[in-house]
Design a protein around this motif. Structure first.
Motif, PDB file in Angstrom:
ATOM      1  N   HIS A 102       0.817  -1.214   0.000  1.00 19.04           N
ATOM      2  CA  HIS A 102       0.000   0.000   0.000  1.00 19.04           C
ATOM      3  C   HIS A 102       0.854   1.270   0.000  1.00 19.04           C
ATOM      4  O   HIS A 102       0.335   2.361  -0.238  1.00 19.04           O
ATOM      5  CB  HIS A 102      -0.926   0.003   1.218  1.00 19.04           C
ATOM      6  CG  HIS A 102      -1.885  -1.149   1.238  1.00 19.04           C
ATOM      7  ND1 HIS A 102      -2.707  -1.424   2.315  1.00 19.04           N
ATOM      8  CD2 HIS A 102      -2.155  -2.110   0.324  1.00 19.04           C
ATOM      9  CE1 HIS A 102      -3.443  -2.501   2.048  1.00 19.04           C
ATOM     10  NE2 HIS A 102      -3.109  -2.927   0.847  1.00 19.04           N
ATOM     11  N   LEU A 103       2.159   1.131   0.285  1.00 18.41           N
ATOM     12  CA  LEU A 103       3.046   2.287   0.345  1.00 18.41           C
ATOM     13  C   LEU A 103       3.885   2.451  -0.910  1.00 18.41           C
ATOM     14  O   LEU A 103       4.645   3.419  -1.022  1.00 18.41           O
ATOM     15  CB  LEU A 103       3.978   2.164   1.562  1.00 18.41           C
ATOM     16  CG  LEU A 103       3.307   2.061   2.929  1.00 18.41           C
ATOM     17  CD1 LEU A 103       4.350   1.902   4.026  1.00 18.41           C
ATOM     18  CD2 LEU A 103       2.429   3.264   3.211  1.00 18.41           C
ATOM     19  N   LYS A 106       4.284   5.901  -3.093  1.00 16.75           N
ATOM     20  CA  LYS A 106       3.558   6.948  -2.365  1.00 16.75           C
ATOM     21  C   LYS A 106       4.542   7.918  -1.718  1.00 16.75           C
ATOM     22  O   LYS A 106       5.534   7.515  -1.108  1.00 16.75           O
ATOM     23  CB  LYS A 106       2.688   6.324  -1.265  1.00 16.75           C
ATOM     24  CG  LYS A 106       1.678   5.286  -1.750  1.00 16.75           C
ATOM     25  CD  LYS A 106       0.549   5.922  -2.507  1.00 16.75           C
ATOM     26  CE  LYS A 106      -0.610   4.960  -2.693  1.00 16.75           C
ATOM     27  NZ  LYS A 106      -0.238   3.664  -3.292  1.00 16.75           N
ATOM     28  N   GLN A 107       4.250   9.202  -1.847  1.00 22.42           N
ATOM     29  CA  GLN A 107       5.036  10.200  -1.142  1.00 22.42           C
ATOM     30  C   GLN A 107       4.611  10.262   0.319  1.00 22.42           C
ATOM     31  O   GLN A 107       3.557   9.754   0.702  1.00 22.42           O
ATOM     32  CB  GLN A 107       4.894  11.561  -1.811  1.00 22.42           C
ATOM     33  CG  GLN A 107       5.500  11.614  -3.209  1.00 22.42           C
ATOM     34  CD  GLN A 107       5.596  13.011  -3.754  1.00 22.42           C
ATOM     35  OE1 GLN A 107       4.985  13.939  -3.221  1.00 22.42           O
ATOM     36  NE2 GLN A 107       6.358  13.185  -4.823  1.00 22.42           N
ATOM     37  N   ASN A 110       1.086  11.356   1.414  1.00 20.32           N
ATOM     38  CA  ASN A 110      -0.064  10.659   0.855  1.00 20.32           C
ATOM     39  C   ASN A 110      -0.975  10.157   1.963  1.00 20.32           C
ATOM     40  O   ASN A 110      -0.498   9.651   2.991  1.00 20.32           O
ATOM     41  CB  ASN A 110       0.412   9.484  -0.003  1.00 20.32           C
ATOM     42  CG  ASN A 110      -0.687   8.910  -0.871  1.00 20.32           C
ATOM     43  OD1 ASN A 110      -1.606   8.261  -0.403  1.00 20.32           O
ATOM     44  ND2 ASN A 110      -0.579   9.151  -2.174  1.00 20.32           N
ATOM     45  N   HIS A 112      -2.600   7.488   2.240  1.00 17.49           N
ATOM     46  CA  HIS A 112      -2.408   6.074   2.521  1.00 17.49           C
ATOM     47  C   HIS A 112      -1.259   5.835   3.492  1.00 17.49           C
ATOM     48  O   HIS A 112      -1.261   4.834   4.212  1.00 17.49           O
ATOM     49  CB  HIS A 112      -2.170   5.311   1.218  1.00 17.49           C
ATOM     50  CG  HIS A 112      -3.419   4.715   0.667  1.00 17.49           C
ATOM     51  ND1 HIS A 112      -3.430   3.670  -0.221  1.00 17.49           N
ATOM     52  CD2 HIS A 112      -4.724   5.003   0.883  1.00 17.49           C
ATOM     53  CE1 HIS A 112      -4.664   3.347  -0.538  1.00 17.49           C
ATOM     54  NE2 HIS A 112      -5.465   4.158   0.118  1.00 17.49           N
ATOM     55  N   VAL A 113      -0.281   6.735   3.519  1.00 14.90           N
ATOM     56  CA  VAL A 113       0.810   6.608   4.486  1.00 14.90           C
ATOM     57  C   VAL A 113       0.282   6.836   5.896  1.00 14.90           C
ATOM     58  O   VAL A 113       0.597   6.076   6.825  1.00 14.90           O
ATOM     59  CB  VAL A 113       1.940   7.603   4.150  1.00 14.90           C
ATOM     60  CG1 VAL A 113       3.029   7.546   5.206  1.00 14.90           C
ATOM     61  CG2 VAL A 113       2.526   7.301   2.775  1.00 14.90           C
ATOM     62  N   THR A 133       9.684   9.923  -0.087  1.00 16.86           N
ATOM     63  CA  THR A 133       8.867   8.778   0.313  1.00 16.86           C
ATOM     64  C   THR A 133       9.198   8.405   1.750  1.00 16.86           C
ATOM     65  O   THR A 133       9.785   9.200   2.489  1.00 16.86           O
ATOM     66  CB  THR A 133       9.124   7.589  -0.626  1.00 16.86           C
ATOM     67  OG1 THR A 133      10.527   7.273  -0.633  1.00 16.86           O
ATOM     68  CG2 THR A 133       8.697   7.923  -2.054  1.00 16.86           C
ATOM     69  N   GLU A 184       3.457   3.640  -9.138  1.00 18.66           N
ATOM     70  CA  GLU A 184       3.327   2.352  -8.449  1.00 18.66           C
ATOM     71  C   GLU A 184       3.828   1.202  -9.320  1.00 18.66           C
ATOM     72  O   GLU A 184       4.471   0.265  -8.827  1.00 18.66           O
ATOM     73  CB  GLU A 184       1.864   2.141  -8.061  1.00 18.66           C
ATOM     74  CG  GLU A 184       1.391   3.105  -6.985  1.00 18.66           C
ATOM     75  CD  GLU A 184      -0.126   3.152  -6.844  1.00 18.66           C
ATOM     76  OE1 GLU A 184      -0.614   3.085  -5.699  1.00 18.66           O
ATOM     77  OE2 GLU A 184      -0.810   3.269  -7.876  1.00 18.66           O
ATOM     78  N   VAL A 510      -5.162  10.311  -2.803  1.00 21.74           N
ATOM     79  CA  VAL A 510      -4.359   9.084  -2.756  1.00 21.74           C
ATOM     80  C   VAL A 510      -3.581   8.913  -4.058  1.00 21.74           C
ATOM     81  O   VAL A 510      -2.451   8.411  -4.055  1.00 21.74           O
ATOM     82  CB  VAL A 510      -5.265   7.862  -2.496  1.00 21.74           C
ATOM     83  CG1 VAL A 510      -4.487   6.559  -2.632  1.00 21.74           C
ATOM     84  CG2 VAL A 510      -5.895   7.958  -1.116  1.00 21.74           C
ATOM     85  N   GLY A 512      -2.082  11.035  -5.889  1.00 17.53           N
ATOM     86  CA  GLY A 512      -0.817  11.758  -5.882  1.00 17.53           C
ATOM     87  C   GLY A 512      -0.715  12.767  -7.008  1.00 17.53           C
ATOM     88  O   GLY A 512      -1.714  13.220  -7.572  1.00 17.53           O
TER      89      GLY A 512
END
Length: 678
Positions: A102-103, A106-107, A110, A112-113, A133, A184, A510, A512
């Motif tokens: 899920h990471l 991702k920055q 984000n 999700h982080v 990141t 991703e 999410v 980005g």
């Protein structure tokens, strides 16, 4: 006679030696024939292989199980994977990493982080200033990026496949969620490179499932289009896909079955994990109530206890799918205190009531993107472990309005089997029955640039232009060329995502950054100075969206044309020679061209960046052309006399003038490309 026989013996020895060498080469080749696929889920992965004598087999892990948990435990000098790591999660939860996919890409800012940190507070995430990141901080000496952790998992999956196949394996097809964007997908490719894998293709997991379904039902596919909906609810996300199966006529192999992705809908956070987390929270509340008068600490502050509760919540969800109630029990949950509580299916459904309301969402998105209605869908097939929850099936059945839901596919292994079939099709070592695969672009991609225009004499202004490269739900792999006609100096252009209005506000956060890269072209002005007497045919940028859904800018070139006078006889001879050379170096169509959908000859479309004089920069015409071999960027390609084999603007034209003819000869100059953020 004896003398004659003696003279032949050395020849026989040479023949036998050659046969021995050939056999050795064949045996060595057979040791590298196997290919593998990895169905990389959020919670577990399935590995499959194909090798001579073993067609499409699921790999058993060291515990003789067909699926392996995607869990890694990292210590100073040890690493544990799969079931071994799952057992270590109770003893050392901080060093045991799960759901790290899920990471990927991702920055640090984000959502999700932040969601991952809230779900698993025992993990320490640190900021990486260079890549913007996050890292997993295991200890003061150990830190790993999500890509590095995934690389370890992929390397472990390869070791499982090699042990099962009893030979080394390097080629693989890896499944990724259909909603993965460019960042991703590139993160997965980077992890595969760390693992030493040669990725034949990143295939969307919904496409792999559809391919598996079609391959095993090849006889049921005919010239009448069949629309099938696949509803896949896994541990981390939910994807709904509408697929059309039909027999189509191909140039290479005649009538062959084809699957076409018509519509896609998804929910990134709707899945079994969220249900388990809510059950864990419920169990933690019950345990705290049982110890309310003992001045005990909150169980949520104990990572080991929460790891035990999450494991029990996973088991409880599975049992409640078949039973009305069940007793949750954990020995020595915290401070040597046992925990025991009864949980009913009704309580579980109340906890997840808002999640069940989101079940129809992906269905509506898929129908909208496919521009279809439910009446056109012949069957709805369930995929993924979370679809076994009875309430999910009830809500989905009501949403689609069908008599029943299809369960005639292996919900756990379909994607792995479809991916390994594609791996065999892409490998040169196997011959499989062709099955045309037409995947679809989920996120549109466009080119943006700004140029100076003269609205009135002496009055200049800047005009912003947008050109769509790959439209939403358009097929890929695909190549396209965009031509900039009105630049004679160095300039920049941006490659961005297109209209993402189909995503909600939270999904956009999410997603980005919507800017893929900025391209700075250098050498454009120098090329115009080098050929001042030549006619410019524009600056052409060649883009490629490959089988993995990854965008690349192959090359940018400035094209010029000039008139060269030759006699008719010499022109004819050169034309014949050029045609012969073209056929020798792959200019013609070969009969044994690859037949699977992602291996067919891709069409290259040319999109002029700027339109007519009446409405400059507004009109766009797409012109199809056959794919040409990619020339070496260090040398300009030779002029191609064959008119129908060269791109628009580079075609040779002939004009008769007495005994002489004039042909336009293109000169191609490579531009220096500087990319940022790609």
């Amino acid at each position: 006679m004896a003398d004659k026989v003696r003279r032949q013996r050395p020849r026989r020895r040479v023949c036998w030696a050659l046969v021995a060498v050939l056999l050795a080469d064949l045996l060595a080749l057979s040791d590298t024939l196997a290919v593998m696929s990895v169905d990389l889920g959020s919670e577990s992965m399935k590995v499959a292989i194909v090798k001579p004598g073993v067609p499409m087999e699921i790999v058993l892990n060291k515990e003789s199980r067909r699926k392996t948990p995607v869990i890694v435990t990292l210590k100073e000098n040890e690493r544990f994977f799969g079931d071994s790591a799952a057992s270590m999660a109770i003893k050392n939860p901080k060093a045991t990493l799960r759901y790290f996919q899920h990471l990927l890409g991702k920055q640090a800012d984000n959502p999700h982080v932040a969601l991952y940190q809230a779900r698993f507070p025992e993990h320490e995430l640190t900021f990486d200033p260079q890549r913007q990141t996050v890292h997993f901080q295991i200890s003061s000496q150990l830190q790993f990026s999500p890509e590095e952790v995934l690389g370890m998992v992929l390397n472990y999956s390869r070791s499982l496949a090699e042990d099962f196949a009893e030979q080394p394996i390097k080629d693989a097809v890896i499944t990724v969620p259909v909603f993965f964007n460019q960042a991703e997908r590139r993160a997965v490719l980077q992890a595969a490179r760390m693992a030493g894998l040669k990725v034949l293709q990143l295939i969307n997991d919904n496409t792999a499932t559809a391919l598996s379904y079609g391959v095993f039902r090849r006889k049921d596919i005919n010239t009448t289009a069949q629309n099938i909906m696949f509803y896949d609810m896994g541990s981390g996300s939910t994807v709904c896909t509408i697929v059309t199966y039909q027999m189509v006529k191909t140039k290479e192999a005649g009538m062959q079955p084809q699957l076409q992705i018509r519509g896609v809908g998804f929910d990134r956070t709707l899945g079994g994990l969220e249900m388990e987390l809510r059950l864990r929270e419920r169990l933690a509340g019950l345990f705290n109530e049982q110890r309310k008068g003992q001045r005990a600490k909150d169980v949520r502050e104990n990572p080991r206890a929460m790891a035990k509760l999450l494991r029990e919540a996973n088991r409880l969800k599975t049992v409640l799918s078949a039973n009305a109630d069940h007793m949750a029990q954990i020995e020595g949950l915290m401070d040597d205190v046992d925990f025991k509580a009864k949980v009913t299916r009704v309580e579980f459904e109340e906890l997840c009531a808002d999640l069940f309301e989101r079940v129809p969402g992906p269905v509506q998105q898929a129908l909208q993107s496919a521009e279809m209605s439910l009446d056109e869908i012949e069957q709805v097939i369930l995929v993924g472990g979370a679809t076994r929850v009875p309430r999910v099936q009830e809500v989905l059945l009501k949403a689609v309005g069908k008599e029943e839901l299809g369960k005639n596919i292996n919900a756990d292994e379909a994607a792995a089997m479809g991916a390994v079939y594609q791996a065999a099709a892409l490998s040169k070592a196997f011959k499989v029955k062709p099955f045309v695969v037409r995947d679809a672009v989920v996120y549109p991609i466009l080119v943006e640039f700004t140029r100076e225009v003269e609205e009135e004499p002496g009055i200049h202004s800047l005009k912003h232009n947008k050109r769509v490269l790959f439209s939403r739900m358009g097929p890929y792999p695909q190549r396209k060329v965009i031509t900039f006609n009105r630049y004679s100096h160095d300039f920049n252009f941006h490659i961005n995502y297109g209209d993402l209005g189909f995503l909600g506000p939270e999904d956009l956060r999410v997603f980005g950054s919507q800017n893929l890269t900025t391209v700075k072209l250098k050498g454009v002005g120098d090329s115009f100075k080098k050929y001042p007497d030549y006619e410019s045919k524009g600056i052409k940028a060649h883009f490629n969206l490959d089988e993995s859904g990854v965008l690349s800018l192959d090359r940018v070139e400035s094209v010029f044309e000039t008139l060269v006078e030759d006699s008719a006889e010499e022109e004819s001879t050169l034309t014949k020679l050029g045609n012969t050379i073209s056929s020798l170096f792959g200019g013609g169509t070969t009969p044994d061209a690859k037949e699977n959908g992602t291996d067919t000859v891709q069409e290259e479309e040319e999109s002029p960046a700027e339109g007519s004089k009446d409405e400059p920069g507004e009109q766009v015409e797409l012109k199809e052309e056959a794919e040409a071999p990619v020339e070496d960027g260090s040398q300009p390609p030779p002029p191609e006399p064959k008119g129908d084999a060269t791109p628009e603007g580079e075609k040779a034209t002939e004009k008769e003038n007495g005994d002489k003819s004039e042909a336009q000869k293109p000169v191609v100059c490579r531009a220096s490309v500087t990319r940022f953020g790609f």
